[in-house]
Design an enzyme around this catalytic site. Structure first.
Site, mmCIF file in Angstrom:
data_model
loop_
_atom_site.group_PDB
_atom_site.id
_atom_site.type_symbol
_atom_site.label_atom_id
_atom_site.label_comp_id
_atom_site.label_asym_id
_atom_site.label_seq_id
_atom_site.Cartn_x
_atom_site.Cartn_y
_atom_site.Cartn_z
ATOM 1 N N SER A 110 0.857 -1.184 0.000
ATOM 2 C CA SER A 110 0.000 0.000 0.000
ATOM 3 C C SER A 110 0.896 1.239 0.000
ATOM 4 C CB SER A 110 -0.881 -0.021 1.262
ATOM 5 O OG SER A 110 -1.623 1.163 1.387
ATOM 6 N N LYS A 128 -1.175 -0.877 -4.443
ATOM 7 C CA LYS A 128 -2.360 -0.122 -4.010
ATOM 8 C C LYS A 128 -1.930 1.305 -3.737
ATOM 9 C CE LYS A 128 -4.777 0.006 0.447
ATOM 10 N NZ LYS A 128 -5.510 -0.825 1.416
ATOM 11 N N LYS A 147 -3.113 5.143 -2.476
ATOM 12 C CA LYS A 147 -4.121 5.946 -1.795
ATOM 13 C C LYS A 147 -4.508 7.119 -2.682
ATOM 14 C CE LYS A 147 -4.185 3.873 2.282
ATOM 15 N NZ LYS A 147 -5.403 3.235 2.822
ATOM 16 N N ASP A 200 -7.256 3.150 -3.258
ATOM 17 C CA ASP A 200 -7.991 3.117 -1.976
ATOM 18 C C ASP A 200 -8.311 4.548 -1.561
ATOM 19 O OD1 ASP A 200 -9.088 2.638 0.500
ATOM 20 O OD2 ASP A 200 -7.277 1.788 1.409
ATOM 21 N N GLU A 241 -11.163 0.707 -3.680
ATOM 22 C CA GLU A 241 -11.462 0.362 -2.286
ATOM 23 C C GLU A 241 -12.138 1.534 -1.581
ATOM 24 O OE1 GLU A 241 -7.954 -0.939 -0.207
ATOM 25 O OE2 GLU A 241 -8.974 -1.166 1.707
ATOM 26 N N ASP A 285 -13.913 -1.866 2.721
ATOM 27 C CA ASP A 285 -12.997 -1.961 3.859
ATOM 28 C C ASP A 285 -13.755 -1.449 5.081
ATOM 29 O OD1 ASP A 285 -11.022 -1.532 5.805
ATOM 30 O OD2 ASP A 285 -9.639 -0.453 4.520
ATOM 31 N N LYS A 336 -9.915 -7.205 7.402
ATOM 32 C CA LYS A 336 -8.895 -6.821 8.380
ATOM 33 C C LYS A 336 -9.309 -7.461 9.694
ATOM 34 C CE LYS A 336 -7.432 -2.393 6.443
ATOM 35 N NZ LYS A 336 -7.717 -0.945 6.450
ATOM 36 N N GLY A 357 -4.131 -4.305 5.680
ATOM 37 C CA GLY A 357 -3.110 -4.057 6.694
ATOM 38 C C GLY A 357 -3.389 -2.765 7.441
HETATM 39 O O1 OSB Z 1 -7.392 1.662 4.324
HETATM 40 O O2 OSB Z 1 -6.195 -0.051 4.082
HETATM 41 C C1 OSB Z 1 -6.404 1.033 4.627
HETATM 42 C C2 OSB Z 1 -3.500 1.883 6.947
HETATM 43 C C3 OSB Z 1 -4.182 2.415 8.014
HETATM 44 C C4 OSB Z 1 -5.533 2.557 7.950
HETATM 45 C C5 OSB Z 1 -6.226 2.134 6.820
HETATM 46 C C6 OSB Z 1 -5.548 1.559 5.748
HETATM 47 C C7 OSB Z 1 -4.151 1.477 5.803
HETATM 48 C C8 OSB Z 1 -3.335 1.001 4.702
HETATM 49 C C9 OSB Z 1 -1.924 0.534 5.023
HETATM 50 O O3 OSB Z 1 -3.671 1.021 3.534
HETATM 51 C C10 OSB Z 1 -1.779 -0.910 4.753
HETATM 52 C C11 OSB Z 1 -0.479 -1.469 5.297
HETATM 53 O O4 OSB Z 1 0.521 -1.397 4.594
HETATM 54 O O5 OSB Z 1 -0.463 -1.959 6.424
HETATM 55 MG MG MG Z 2 -8.556 0.602 2.945
#
Ligand code: OSB
Ligand code: MG
Length: 378
Positions: free
Chosen positions: A136, A162, A164, A190, A215, A240, A264, A292
């Site tokens: 991510s 992925k 953001k 995401d 996402e 999510d 998660k 994650g």
């Molecule tokens: O939306 O997946 C998410 C981290 C913190 C809160 C929400 C998210 C995330 C990540 C990081 O996308 C994922 C990772 O590398 O652990």
């Molecule tokens: Mg997410």
């Protein structure tokens, strides 16, 4: 299982580099590490996936500690548990606070599997020996910096990229990634709930980049608008934030709110609930993947174990320890077996040991709870 003591340790661990999502920018992890001790000397480990601020969900590191101390640990220490599947039932009367529940439940799962002499993956019914993983990537100050990061992770062989997104950082970065790295890169976006249906035109533009999924584009508590949006997009929507339980997953599937679910473990309250969601999705042909929350090696190990179940067919966000940490708290650290591939440990429990000297470096608070002490807390 004879659980006689629970230790809570609050750790603050700086990231290698700060990470920005639509909800804000973070520079460090702030977590509760849970150790569950049995009278036979076995220890199980779990980790809270909450953040310091309630920007992703309603929980924080402080609320997790509070719920564990005042409600969840007393319940566990005064109950007679014979298997970890009973922990979710024990916690069910307590509303929500899923990340607090999952941190303790995960530690009990690890303890149980160690006592049985089986890996956590095997205990959960997982079959894979290796898993494919992705990475991510946060919102970067410029598209060029993002492209540079993407290139580095593609070179490490990560199986899913992925990125953001937020309004103003969406179409341009996705177009630039496709232009520079081609259509074969397994790419997704995401949004962490950054859009509303009024911005459907942006989401329709994202629809043209052959993304594996988009996402959580809409509100954190929505499944209705997501169902409307899914009808307008060819790209599968992945939920999510909206999914906290098996029931949420059932309703979202029934409504047609998504084509994919991100599981998660913390968000849904533990491994037992995660497995139930996995099983339901499998029946409905909804692929799942493991999300994650910047976990340490302890949380990563739990994620690897659940990902060994068969319907985790899409690479998750469980990257190697060195994605975020200069020093992880587990030994060995989580490393790629081959490009983009992690091994599923076969040792009893999570298959990673704690490194006490590393834990101590990041430790800011520590408390112990036994049957005797909880009587006074309750
Ligand atoms: O939306 O997946 C998410 C981290 C913190 C809160 C929400 C998210 C995330 C990540 C990081 O996308 C994922 C990772 O590398 O652990
Ligand atoms: Mg997410």
């Amino acid at each position: 299982m004879h659980i006689e003591r629970v230790e809570l340790q609050r750790l603050q661990m700086p990231f290698k580099a700060s990470f920005e999502a639509s909800f804000g920018r973070l520079a460090k992890r702030d977590l509760v590490l849970v150790s569950v001790y049995s009278s036979d000397g076995t220890v199980g480990y779990g980790e809270s996936t909450s953040m310091a601020l309630p920007l992703y969900n309603e929980e924080t590191t402080e609320t997790v500690w509070y719920m564990l101390e005042h409600f969840l640990i007393p319940k566990l220490l005064t109950a007679k548990i014979t298997s970890p599947a009973e922990v979710a039932e024990l916690f069910a009367p307590i509303r929500r606070n899923n990340m607090a529940k999952a941190a303790l439940e995960g530690a009990v799962w690890d303890l149980y599997c160690k006592q049985q002499g089986i890996s956590l993956a095997a205990g959960l019914g997982g079959q894979k020996q290796t898993i494919e993983v992705g990475v991510s990537i946060g919102i970067e100050p410029t598209v060029d910096l993002l492209l540079h990061k993407v290139e580095g992770f593609i070179n490490q062989g990560y199986k899913k990229i992925k990125v953001k997104v937020k309004p103003g950082f969406d179409i341009e970065p996705m177009r630039a990634i496709r232009k520079q790295f081609g259509s074969d890169v397994p790419l997704m976006a995401d949004a962490n709930s950054a859009y509303t249906m009024d911005q459907i035109d942006i989401l329709k533009e994202l629809d043209q980049f052959d993304l594996i999924m988009i996402e959580q584009p809409l509100a954190h508590d929505d499944i209705i608008d997501h169902a409307k949006l899914q009808k307008e997009l060819k790209t599968p929507i992945c939920l999510d934030e909206s999914i906290h339980s098996l029931e949420d997953a059932r309703k979202a599937i029934e409504m047609g709110s998504c084509g994919i679910i991100n599981i998660k473990v913390g968000r849904v309250g533990g491994l037992t609930e995660s497995k139930k969601i996995h099983d339901l999705c499998q029946v409905h042909n909804i692929p799942v993947w493991c999300g994650g929350m910047f976990e340490t090696g302890v949380g990563r190990a739990h994620n690897i174990a659940i990902t060994s179940l068969p319907n985790f067919t899409i690479p998750g966000d469980t990257s190697a320890s060195d994605r975020y940490w200069t020093e992880d708290i587990v030994d060995p650290e989580v490393v790629l077996l081959e490009p983009g591939i992690l091994a599923v440990p076969t040792e009893p429990g999570i298959g990673y040991n704690l490194k006490p000297e590393s834990v101590n470096k990041f430790l800011v608070r520590q408390e112990n709870y036994s049957r005797q002490t909880v009587a006074s807390v309750e």
